[in-house]
Design an enzyme around this catalytic site. Structure first.
Site, PDB file in Angstrom:
ATOM      1  N   ILE B  54      -1.415   0.147  -3.399  1.00 26.15           N
ATOM      2  CA  ILE B  54      -1.457   0.928  -2.160  1.00 26.15           C
ATOM      3  C   ILE B  54      -1.018   2.363  -2.436  1.00 26.15           C
ATOM      4  CG2 ILE B  54      -0.527   1.168   0.175  1.00 26.15           C
ATOM      5  CD1 ILE B  54      -0.365  -1.851   0.316  1.00 26.15           C
ATOM      6  N   CYS B  55       0.094   2.501  -3.200  1.00 23.65           N
ATOM      7  CA  CYS B  55       0.619   3.838  -3.491  1.00 23.65           C
ATOM      8  C   CYS B  55      -0.385   4.781  -4.154  1.00 23.65           C
ATOM      9  CB  CYS B  55       1.883   3.755  -4.331  1.00 23.65           C
ATOM     10  SG  CYS B  55       3.229   2.949  -3.480  1.00 23.65           S
ATOM     11  N   PRO B  56      -1.283   4.278  -5.023  1.00 20.24           N
ATOM     12  CA  PRO B  56      -2.157   5.244  -5.696  1.00 20.24           C
ATOM     13  C   PRO B  56      -2.989   6.045  -4.714  1.00 20.24           C
ATOM     14  CG  PRO B  56      -2.887   3.007  -6.158  1.00 20.24           C
ATOM     15  CD  PRO B  56      -1.549   2.925  -5.507  1.00 20.24           C
ATOM     16  N   GLU B  58      -2.017   7.307  -2.060  1.00 23.40           N
ATOM     17  CA  GLU B  58      -1.206   8.457  -1.647  1.00 23.40           C
ATOM     18  C   GLU B  58      -1.005   9.436  -2.796  1.00 23.40           C
ATOM     19  OE1 GLU B  58       2.432   6.758  -0.213  1.00 23.40           O
ATOM     20  OE2 GLU B  58       1.701   6.891   1.842  1.00 23.40           O
ATOM     21  N   ALA B  59      -0.587   8.880  -3.947  1.00 29.68           N
ATOM     22  CA  ALA B  59      -0.307   9.753  -5.099  1.00 29.68           C
ATOM     23  C   ALA B  59      -1.567  10.536  -5.479  1.00 29.68           C
ATOM     24  CB  ALA B  59       0.179   8.910  -6.279  1.00 29.68           C
TER      25      ALA B  59
END
Lengths: 232, 174
Positions: B54-56, B58-59
């Site tokens: 999930i974070c990728p 955003e990053a």
């Protein structure tokens, strides 16, 4: 690979043995008690034999139907879970990936290693879904039997168990038939109990004796109930 | 989820706590202090973990917006509780991240900003926009399951920089 397939086959066979054990155990117990009661209620050897046969086969049908329905219900729940999972994977793959990542982390894998595994798996949908089923949903595909197999196993195991205490009534009559029937039933239950103990890692003696006592008890209760009935 | 009493004091208007953390930028490990970025606007974003699916989003989203943010005079700092080695591998995995990823392994910075999730011991999804003096001008914290809108963050930064009162859904061109 061969080793894994053999292990899987062994686990599945063990599951079937469990069904056979329970089917036989039910067949022996209910037939012992039924015949003991009938023997007390009537001196008619032909009637006892006929009753025993009817009880054995109706029991087999009922057990098979029960096994069929419960396995089918289990299978339906399993299929529903799998269908939902496939839909979720198609729509929002990263959510399923995140869940699997978390599940692998709970098993002690470092986040980076778990990530690499999930990343490898996500390109192979079938492998991913199977791993997801097991690790996230806790569903093992080896546990899923077909309802037909379950019904057949149960339907055969019950009369195989039932024929043992019925046999003495074919060759002899009266109290001697009753005594041999309860004795044979008890011995057979002792054997089934010992087999079951191997599956559940209990002492075969303790389990066998427990089954033996239950068989004797069932015989006595059945016989006493038959004595209470008005004689024809 | 967060270890706070309700209602929490809003950090908006307060000076952002100073910190110095190990971090990774473009393959190099170094020490990053908040004060070194001041003089410019600072977009501070906390995220739960490297190596997530999930974070990728955003990053990588902040990476795509990085050039725009730089043009707006804004520095970007990503912070999680993962170590520098993890950040190095993670940035490589994502195909390169130009802004620094900082390691708050001691959880002190997360705690200081009130965004440490005690249940997981990881950072919440929190975004702070600091003005060039280091004063918090905007802050949003969302549940770990919900990713941020990069576009909204850029919109808010532009609104703050405009120095005017901005109605709902204000756009720079409006």
């Amino acid at each position: 690979m061969m080793e894994v397939a053999a292990k899987r086959e062994r686990i599945e066979r063990r599951g079937r043995i469990r069904e056979i054990v329970f089917g036989m155990q039910d067949g022996i117990l209910s037939t012992v008690a039924f015949l003991a009661g009938l023997q007390a209620a009537t001196p008619d050897a032909r009637l006892i034999l006929l009753g025993g046969l009817v009880q054995m086969f109706s029991g087999a049908v009922s057990m098979a139907a029960g096994a069929y329905l419960s396995t089918k219900a289990e299978e339906e729940v399993y299929e529903k879970e799998v269908r939902e999972e496939v839909r979720q994977f198609g729509r929002e793959p990263y959510l399923a990936q995140e869940q699997l990542l978390h599940a692998l982390g709970e098993e002690g894998l470092s986040r980076q290693k778990a990530y690499q595994i999930v990343k490898l798996l996500r390109d192979h949908e079938e492998a991913f879904l199977k791993t997801f089923q097991e690790k996230v949903l806790g569903l093992g595909s080896s546990e899923a039997h077909s309802p037909g197999t379950a019904a057949l196993t149960m339907g055969l195991a019950f009369p195989i168990g039932g024929i043992i205490p019925l046999f003495p009534y074919i060759v002899t009559t009266g109290l001697s038939a009753l005594a041999v029937s309860v004795g044979l039933g008890a011995l057979a239950l002792f054997a089934v109990g010992a087999v079951k103990a191997r599956l559940t890692h209990r002492s075969p003696w303790a389990s066998g004796l427990e089954f033996l006592a239950i068989a004797m008890g069932a015989g006595i209760v059945g016989h006493l109930f038959g004595l209470l009935l008005p004689q024809p | 989820m967060l270890d706070r009493t309700f209602p929490p004091a809003s950090p908006v208007g307060a000076r952002a706590p100073e910190f110095a953390l190990e971090g990774v930028q473009q393959g190099r490990v170094g020490r990053f202090r908040l004060r070194d970025s001041l003089g410019r606007w600072v977009l501070l974003f906390f995220y739960p973990a490297d190596f997530s699916f999930i974070c990728p989003t955003e990053a990588v989203g902040f990476q795509r917006a990085y050039a725009t943010l730089q043009q707006l005079g804004c520095e970007v700092l990503g912070i999680s509780v993962d170590g520098p080695d993890s950040h190095l591998a993670w940035a490589k995995e994502l195909g390169g991240i130009d802004y620094p990823l900082l390691s708050d392994e001691g959880r002190e910075v997360c705690r200081g900003y009130g965004v440490l999730d005690p249940a997981s011991g990881r950072a919440a999804r929190a975004t702070f926009i600091l003005d060039p003096e280091g004063v918090v001008r905007y802050c949003v914290v969302s549940h770990v399951d919900v990713g941020r809108s990069i576009e909204e963050t850029v919109r808010v930064l532009k609104a703050l920089q405009s120095g005017r009162q901005c109605p709902a859904d204000w756009r720079p061109e409006s």
